[in-house]
Design a protein around this motif. Structure first.
Motif, PDB file in Angstrom:
ATOM      1  N   PRO B  16       0.819  -1.225   0.000  1.00 10.87           N
ATOM      2  CA  PRO B  16       0.000   0.000   0.000  1.00 10.87           C
ATOM      3  C   PRO B  16       0.850   1.271   0.000  1.00 10.87           C
ATOM      4  O   PRO B  16       0.479   2.258  -0.630  1.00 10.87           O
ATOM      5  N   ILE B  17       1.987   1.221   0.684  1.00 11.66           N
ATOM      6  CA  ILE B  17       2.874   2.390   0.664  1.00 11.66           C
ATOM      7  C   ILE B  17       3.348   2.630  -0.771  1.00 11.66           C
ATOM      8  O   ILE B  17       3.317   3.749  -1.278  1.00 11.66           O
ATOM      9  N   GLY B  18       3.755   1.544  -1.445  1.00 14.65           N
ATOM     10  CA  GLY B  18       4.236   1.657  -2.822  1.00 14.65           C
ATOM     11  C   GLY B  18       3.164   2.200  -3.759  1.00 14.65           C
ATOM     12  O   GLY B  18       3.449   3.024  -4.628  1.00 14.65           O
ATOM     13  N   LEU B  19       1.905   1.754  -3.562  1.00 12.90           N
ATOM     14  CA  LEU B  19       0.812   2.247  -4.409  1.00 12.90           C
ATOM     15  C   LEU B  19       0.592   3.735  -4.187  1.00 12.90           C
ATOM     16  O   LEU B  19       0.340   4.493  -5.117  1.00 12.90           O
ATOM     17  N   GLY B  20       0.692   4.134  -2.930  1.00  9.94           N
ATOM     18  CA  GLY B  20       0.557   5.557  -2.631  1.00  9.94           C
ATOM     19  C   GLY B  20       1.669   6.367  -3.265  1.00  9.94           C
ATOM     20  O   GLY B  20       1.451   7.460  -3.783  1.00  9.94           O
ATOM     21  N   TYR B  21       2.864   5.780  -3.259  1.00  7.68           N
ATOM     22  CA  TYR B  21       4.020   6.483  -3.845  1.00  7.68           C
ATOM     23  C   TYR B  21       3.901   6.616  -5.361  1.00  7.68           C
ATOM     24  O   TYR B  21       4.405   7.558  -5.951  1.00  7.68           O
ATOM     25  N   LEU B  22       3.250   5.602  -5.968  1.00 12.05           N
ATOM     26  CA  LEU B  22       3.225   5.509  -7.429  1.00 12.05           C
ATOM     27  C   LEU B  22       2.807   6.813  -8.105  1.00 12.05           C
ATOM     28  O   LEU B  22       3.510   7.335  -8.965  1.00 12.05           O
ATOM     29  N   SER B  23       1.683   7.353  -7.673  1.00 11.29           N
ATOM     30  CA  SER B  23       1.187   8.540  -8.373  1.00 11.29           C
ATOM     31  C   SER B  23       1.998   9.773  -8.013  1.00 11.29           C
ATOM     32  O   SER B  23       2.190  10.660  -8.841  1.00 11.29           O
ATOM     33  N   VAL B  24       2.475   9.823  -6.771  1.00  8.95           N
ATOM     34  CA  VAL B  24       3.272  10.989  -6.386  1.00  8.95           C
ATOM     35  C   VAL B  24       4.591  10.993  -7.154  1.00  8.95           C
ATOM     36  O   VAL B  24       5.038  12.025  -7.659  1.00  8.95           O
ATOM     37  N   SER B  25       5.202   9.808  -7.286  1.00 11.59           N
ATOM     38  CA  SER B  25       6.476   9.756  -8.002  1.00 11.59           C
ATOM     39  C   SER B  25       6.251   9.977  -9.496  1.00 11.59           C
ATOM     40  O   SER B  25       7.140  10.459 -10.197  1.00 11.59           O
ATOM     41  N   PHE B  26       5.051   9.641  -9.983  1.00 12.38           N
ATOM     42  CA  PHE B  26       4.684   9.957 -11.363  1.00 12.38           C
ATOM     43  C   PHE B  26       4.794  11.471 -11.555  1.00 12.38           C
ATOM     44  O   PHE B  26       5.364  11.953 -12.532  1.00 12.38           O
ATOM     45  N   GLY B  27       4.258  12.198 -10.584  1.00 13.26           N
ATOM     46  CA  GLY B  27       4.345  13.662 -10.618  1.00 13.26           C
ATOM     47  C   GLY B  27       5.790  14.126 -10.563  1.00 13.26           C
ATOM     48  O   GLY B  27       6.187  15.051 -11.274  1.00 13.26           O
ATOM     49  N   PHE B  28       6.598  13.456  -9.748  1.00 11.88           N
ATOM     50  CA  PHE B  28       8.011  13.829  -9.668  1.00 11.88           C
ATOM     51  C   PHE B  28       8.707  13.580 -11.003  1.00 11.88           C
ATOM     52  O   PHE B  28       9.520  14.382 -11.460  1.00 11.88           O
ATOM     53  N   GLY B  29       8.377  12.450 -11.649  1.00 14.57           N
ATOM     54  CA  GLY B  29       8.976  12.115 -12.938  1.00 14.57           C
ATOM     55  C   GLY B  29       8.687  13.199 -13.973  1.00 14.57           C
ATOM     56  O   GLY B  29       9.579  13.631 -14.711  1.00 14.57           O
ATOM     57  N   ILE B  30       7.437  13.650 -13.998  1.00 18.47           N
ATOM     58  CA  ILE B  30       7.049  14.716 -14.927  1.00 18.47           C
ATOM     59  C   ILE B  30       7.817  15.993 -14.614  1.00 18.47           C
ATOM     60  O   ILE B  30       8.362  16.656 -15.499  1.00 18.47           O
ATOM     61  N   LEU B  31       7.890  16.300 -13.318  1.00 13.88           N
ATOM     62  CA  LEU B  31       8.600  17.505 -12.871  1.00 13.88           C
ATOM     63  C   LEU B  31      10.060  17.461 -13.299  1.00 13.88           C
ATOM     64  O   LEU B  31      10.598  18.424 -13.847  1.00 13.88           O
ATOM     65  N   ALA B  32      10.698  16.302 -13.060  1.00 11.17           N
ATOM     66  CA  ALA B  32      12.122  16.168 -13.365  1.00 11.17           C
ATOM     67  C   ALA B  32      12.360  16.264 -14.870  1.00 11.17           C
ATOM     68  O   ALA B  32      13.281  16.946 -15.322  1.00 11.17           O
ATOM     69  N   ALA B  33      11.497  15.595 -15.655  1.00 12.90           N
ATOM     70  CA  ALA B  33      11.644  15.641 -17.113  1.00 12.90           C
ATOM     71  C   ALA B  33      11.415  17.068 -17.604  1.00 12.90           C
ATOM     72  O   ALA B  33      12.106  17.543 -18.505  1.00 12.90           O
ATOM     73  N   GLY B  34      10.460  17.744 -16.981  1.00 10.45           N
ATOM     74  CA  GLY B  34      10.159  19.124 -17.362  1.00 10.45           C
ATOM     75  C   GLY B  34      11.336  20.052 -17.097  1.00 10.45           C
ATOM     76  O   GLY B  34      11.473  21.094 -17.733  1.00 10.45           O
TER      77      GLY B  34
END
Lengths: 99, 234
Positions: B16-34
């Motif tokens: 469940p921790i990993g699932l919670g992280y999934l979408s937040v890290s998705f946002g981080f990935g976009i931020l970093a690529a941006g």
């Protein structure tokens, strides 16, 4: 400067912060000031990082304000992190459709 | 409890921790690529750091071509809370936690992993922590990879809205305790106020240093005005 060096410094510092107390310290911190300071620091950091940066995070102030408002309301009522994060994005996205 | 069982139990708590992280890290990935990082760089940052606020601030330092000292100080300030959590966890480790295991498991001390581990009634065994860390890291790294890779495929209206995700999560972390404790509310308001002053009145101050100064001042003010009692719940 090479990005790899930035990443190495970042990861190295972060790991040392975790491993030094975990592997070597066995006593409790006694100083009341230090204990209080360490307790408050995460909230202070997150707050300083969020405001005012959140208002510029979407590239458009109106959508960011809509998202921030949604996040504030849901966070105030203690919704899970993931719900707040997704709702904030959704609110910003929907607002963007009407602009 | 044998190692296999402890590992599976940890994994079960970590998913469940990993699932919670999934979408937040998705946002981080976009931020970093941006901000100009490659998919590999963004994914590597997540794998090596496993921390949301520190990574977001770190990417800002990279994008602004900050100094390495600034990078180190930013990470130290933002992540110093892990030292307190590590300290707290170090008090409840099982005898099986030899030096080798301590060095390995220290990597995975995050707010959520700390929270779940600290709440366990029995002493912590290495296998349990490894299981939990594995579940959480998978979500964090996979989300970052997808965000950084697919960020370019999604329409701009979607990715820009997702830039809010990380900040939304930060608000979700600070608001509930701020609502319950006047001391935390006070610290949060001081930090936000100082941060706005830095942004609008001291534009030459880099974002990383501004966060450090604001946070240290606000937390010190909180510690002076509202010193915490020894056994206050955290």
């Amino acid at each position: 400067m090479s990005i790899a060096i930035y990443i190495a410094v970042m990861a190295g510092v972060t790991y040392l912060i975790r491993v030094i107390p975990f592997a070597f310290f066995r006593k409790k911190i006694k100083s009341k000031f230090l204990r209080s300071f360490l307790y408050y620091i995460p909230y202070a950091v997150l707050s300083a990082m969020t405001l005012p940066a959140i208002l510029y995070s979407t590239g458009s102030m109106p959508t960011a304000i809509a998202g921030t408002a949604a996040a504030l309301v849901l966070a105030y009522f203690g919704c899970p992190l993931i719900v707040v994060a997704l709702a904030a994005s959704l609110a910003a996205f929907l607002t963007g459709l009407f602009l | 409890m044998n190692n296999g069982k402890a590992f599976r139990r940890g994994m079960l708590h970590g998913i469940p921790i990993g699932l919670g992280y999934l979408s937040v890290s998705f946002g981080f990935g976009i931020l970093a690529a941006g901000k100009g990082l490659t998919v590999l760089q963004a994914t590597l940052i997540s794998l090596l750091n496993l921390t949301s606020a520190g990574q977001a601030a770190g990417v800002d330092v990279i994008a602004a071509h900050g100094t390495l000292i600034e990078m180190a100080l930013v990470q130290l300030t933002i992540n110093i809370r892990y030292a307190l959590m590590a300290l707290s966890l170090s008090q409840k480790l099982d005898g099986r936690f030899t030096a080798k295991h301590r060095f390995l498991a220290a990597y995975g001390i995050t707010d959520e992993i700390f929270g779940v581990c600290a709440a366990q009634p029995e002493p912590l065994v290495p296998a349990y922590m490894y299981g939990m860390i594995l579940g959480a890291v998978c979500g964090w790294v996979l989300g970052t990879f997808l965000g950084a890779a697919a960020g370019a495929l999604l329409p701009e209206s979607v990715t820009s809205a997702m830039g809010l995700m990380l900040y939304g999560m930060f608000l979700a972390i600070i608001l509930p305790p701020a609502r319950k404790q006047r001391s935390v509310l006070c610290v949060v308001v001081i930090a936000a106020f100082l941060s706005c002053i830095c942004k609008y009145c001291l534009p030459m101050l880099s974002a990383g240093f501004a966060v450090i100064i604001c946070a240290v001042l606000a937390a010190a003010a909180g510690a002076l005005i509202f010193p915490r009692k020894e056994d206050a719940e955290e």
